[in-house]
Design a protein around this motif. Structure first.
Motif, short mmCIF file in Angstrom:
data_model
loop_
_atom_site.label_atom_id
_atom_site.label_comp_id
_atom_site.label_asym_id
_atom_site.label_seq_id
_atom_site.Cartn_x
_atom_site.Cartn_y
_atom_site.Cartn_z
N CYS A 150 0.66 -1.45 0.16
CA CYS A 150 -0.19 -0.46 -0.11
C CYS A 150 0.73 1.45 -0.19
O CYS A 150 0.65 2.54 -0.64
CB CYS A 150 -1.07 0.19 1.24
N LEU A 151 2.15 1.04 0.58
CA LEU A 151 2.39 2.55 0.81
C LEU A 151 3.74 2.51 -0.53
O LEU A 151 3.49 3.53 -1.13
CB LEU A 151 3.84 2.13 2.28
N LEU A 152 3.69 1.36 -1.14
CA LEU A 152 4.65 1.80 -2.58
C LEU A 152 3.19 2.92 -3.60
O LEU A 152 3.60 2.96 -4.82
CB LEU A 152 4.96 0.32 -2.45
N GLU A 153 2.54 2.26 -3.02
CA GLU A 153 0.95 3.11 -4.01
C GLU A 153 1.41 4.53 -4.17
O GLU A 153 0.98 5.37 -4.92
CB GLU A 153 0.03 2.37 -4.38
N VAL A 154 1.88 4.74 -2.40
CA VAL A 154 1.36 6.66 -2.49
C VAL A 154 2.17 7.43 -2.56
O VAL A 154 1.94 8.65 -1.93
CB VAL A 154 -0.07 6.51 -1.46
N VAL A 155 3.55 6.81 -1.38
CA VAL A 155 4.76 7.40 -0.75
C VAL A 155 5.14 7.85 -1.90
O VAL A 155 5.93 7.31 -2.68
CB VAL A 155 5.27 6.26 -0.41
N ASP A 156 6.28 9.41 -1.86
CA ASP A 156 7.02 10.13 -2.65
C ASP A 156 8.68 10.03 -2.13
O ASP A 156 8.18 10.34 -0.26
CB ASP A 156 6.26 11.42 -2.45
N ASP A 157 9.50 9.93 -2.04
CA ASP A 157 10.42 9.80 -1.48
C ASP A 157 11.10 10.94 -0.95
O ASP A 157 11.63 11.72 -0.69
CB ASP A 157 12.22 9.53 -3.05
N VAL A 158 10.67 12.69 -2.43
CA VAL A 158 10.60 13.76 -2.02
C VAL A 158 10.07 14.13 -0.04
O VAL A 158 10.54 14.88 0.53
CB VAL A 158 11.30 15.08 -2.84
N ARG A 159 8.53 14.53 -0.60
CA ARG A 159 7.15 14.76 0.00
C ARG A 159 7.12 14.25 1.29
O ARG A 159 7.34 14.76 2.29
CB ARG A 159 5.77 15.00 -0.48
N ASN A 160 7.70 12.66 1.63
CA ASN A 160 7.36 11.89 2.50
C ASN A 160 8.46 11.39 3.27
O ASN A 160 9.58 10.55 3.03
CB ASN A 160 6.63 10.80 2.43
N THR A 161 8.86 11.41 4.59
CA THR A 161 10.00 11.43 5.43
C THR A 161 9.15 10.65 6.67
O THR A 161 10.36 9.95 7.59
CB THR A 161 11.09 12.81 5.90
N VAL A 162 8.41 10.69 7.13
CA VAL A 162 7.58 10.43 8.39
C VAL A 162 6.05 9.38 7.79
O VAL A 162 4.68 10.53 7.53
CB VAL A 162 7.54 11.06 9.63
N VAL A 163 6.19 8.71 7.63
CA VAL A 163 4.86 7.79 7.86
C VAL A 163 4.09 6.88 8.61
O VAL A 163 4.47 6.57 9.49
CB VAL A 163 5.21 6.81 6.46
N MET A 164 2.46 7.56 9.31
CA MET A 164 1.93 6.65 9.78
C MET A 164 1.32 5.73 9.20
O MET A 164 0.22 6.29 8.77
CB MET A 164 1.29 8.14 10.54
N CYS A 165 1.28 4.66 9.92
CA CYS A 165 0.27 3.38 9.89
C CYS A 165 -0.18 2.71 10.64
O CYS A 165 -0.57 2.85 11.28
CB CYS A 165 0.70 1.80 8.61
N VAL A 166 -2.10 3.44 11.18
CA VAL A 166 -2.53 2.89 11.72
C VAL A 166 -3.79 1.45 11.85
O VAL A 166 -4.42 1.68 10.77
CB VAL A 166 -3.95 4.39 12.25
N GLY A 167 -4.36 0.93 12.56
CA GLY A 167 -5.36 -0.20 11.67
C GLY A 167 -4.56 -0.97 13.10
O GLY A 167 -4.44 -0.46 14.79
N HIS A 168 -4.86 -2.80 13.69
CA HIS A 168 -5.58 -3.01 14.63
C HIS A 168 -4.16 -4.09 14.89
O HIS A 168 -3.15 -4.84 14.02
CB HIS A 168 -6.60 -3.98 14.20
N ASN A 169 -4.56 -5.01 16.00
CA ASN A 169 -3.98 -6.25 16.49
C ASN A 169 -4.69 -7.69 15.47
O ASN A 169 -5.43 -7.27 16.04
CB ASN A 169 -4.06 -6.27 17.74
N LYS A 170 -3.97 -8.76 15.38
CA LYS A 170 -2.93 -8.51 15.33
C LYS A 170 -1.68 -8.75 15.35
O LYS A 170 -0.07 -8.48 14.61
CB LYS A 170 -2.85 -10.60 15.99
N GLY A 171 -2.58 -7.87 13.60
CA GLY A 171 -1.56 -7.96 12.83
C GLY A 171 -0.81 -7.22 12.64
O GLY A 171 0.54 -6.60 12.21
N TRP A 172 -1.07 -5.91 13.33
CA TRP A 172 -0.12 -4.67 13.76
C TRP A 172 0.93 -4.81 14.61
O TRP A 172 2.53 -4.36 14.61
CB TRP A 172 -0.73 -3.18 14.24
N GLU A 173 1.71 -5.61 15.36
CA GLU A 173 2.36 -6.00 16.84
C GLU A 173 3.22 -7.26 15.79
O GLU A 173 4.61 -7.09 15.53
CB GLU A 173 1.74 -7.14 17.35
N GLU A 174 2.90 -8.17 14.84
CA GLU A 174 3.86 -8.55 13.57
C GLU A 174 4.45 -7.98 13.10
O GLU A 174 5.61 -8.64 13.22
CB GLU A 174 2.42 -9.46 12.81
#
Length: 236
Positions: A150-174
């Motif tokens: 998902c990140l590779l679809e929208v992230v930009d090498d110049v504009r984005n240096t701090v990305v936050m992903c918000v979600g759920h366990n158990k996946g986020w811990e893994e």
């Protein structure tokens, strides 16, 4: 509370096929193998490298008393306080996100609403909400790969240096544990702060790259990566 002004798109994306379902066509290896190259160090600065930061945040505590489907659970009063507190912690660390990817569940969106009351920059940050990030978090070992896709679809090498992903366990811990190469526990409204130095996002959004775990912090008290074994709650 003022309405959230986050720009988002409701994007329901099909889950990536399991590795076992993917066809792999192998070619015969050449007789002369290429020389083995040394592993790249992504933990230290270097020429042409940019510091790239990733925040994996578990949503704040939700109300489990109402008879609604899991996707529609709202934040509890405690969860609203948690969201404000973790926003203050992120702000104090100087890790203000310039891009947000999140599950499209109600409690995830409300977590960001409450955070934007404290971290006002979130109100204008480019944010993308995915139904698949809600679904994949319940599956075994697939969350990190899907976050990276998902990140590779929208992230930009110049504009984005701090990305936050918000979600759920158990996946986020893994996912946090796989990124860091060590066990990470995330309570509600807790965040794993990860960083690397690299020339591009694509370079480090790969399974083979281990990110530096800077800290695991939550609303009760910040904890260092060496003491990040807080017991998670059962609210997903």
């Amino acid at each position: 509370m003022r309405p959230c002004t986050l720009h988002f798109r409701n994007t329901t994306r099909a889950l990536p096929p399991r590795a076992a379902d993917r066809r792999v066509f192998c070619r015969t290896a050449p007789t002369s193998s290429a020389p083995v190259q040394e592993a790249t160090d992504y933990t230290t600065p270097g020429e042409g490298k940019t510091l790239r930061r990733l925040i994996l945040l578990r949503h704040a505590d939700s109300d489990q008393t109402q008879a609604v489907r899991d996707h529609d659970r709202q934040l509890s009063s405690a969860g609203r306080q948690q969201a404000a507190q973790v926003a203050q912690l992120i702000k104090s660390k100087g890790w203000t996100p310039d891009l947000v990817l999140a599950s499209n569940s109600k409690r995830t969106k409300q977590t960001l609403d409450e955070m934007s009351e404290v971290l006002e920059e979130l109100g204008s940050v480019d944010a993308h909400f995915y139904g698949s990030l809600y679904t994949v978090a319940a599956l075994d070992g697939q969350t990190r790969e899907h976050i990276m896709e998902c990140l590779l679809e929208v992230v930009d090498d110049v504009r984005n240096t701090v990305v936050m992903c918000v979600g759920h366990n158990k996946g986020w811990e893994e996912a946090a544990s796989q990124f860091a190469g060590t066990a990470v526990k995330l309570r509600t409204a807790s965040a794993a702060l990860l960083q690397v130095y690299s020339g591009s996002w694509r370079e480090v959004l790969r399974d083979s790259v281990t990110w530096q775990l800077v800290e695991v912090m939550g609303p009760s008290s910040p904890s260092s990566s060496s003491s990040s074994s807080a017991t998670p709650s059962s609210s997903g």
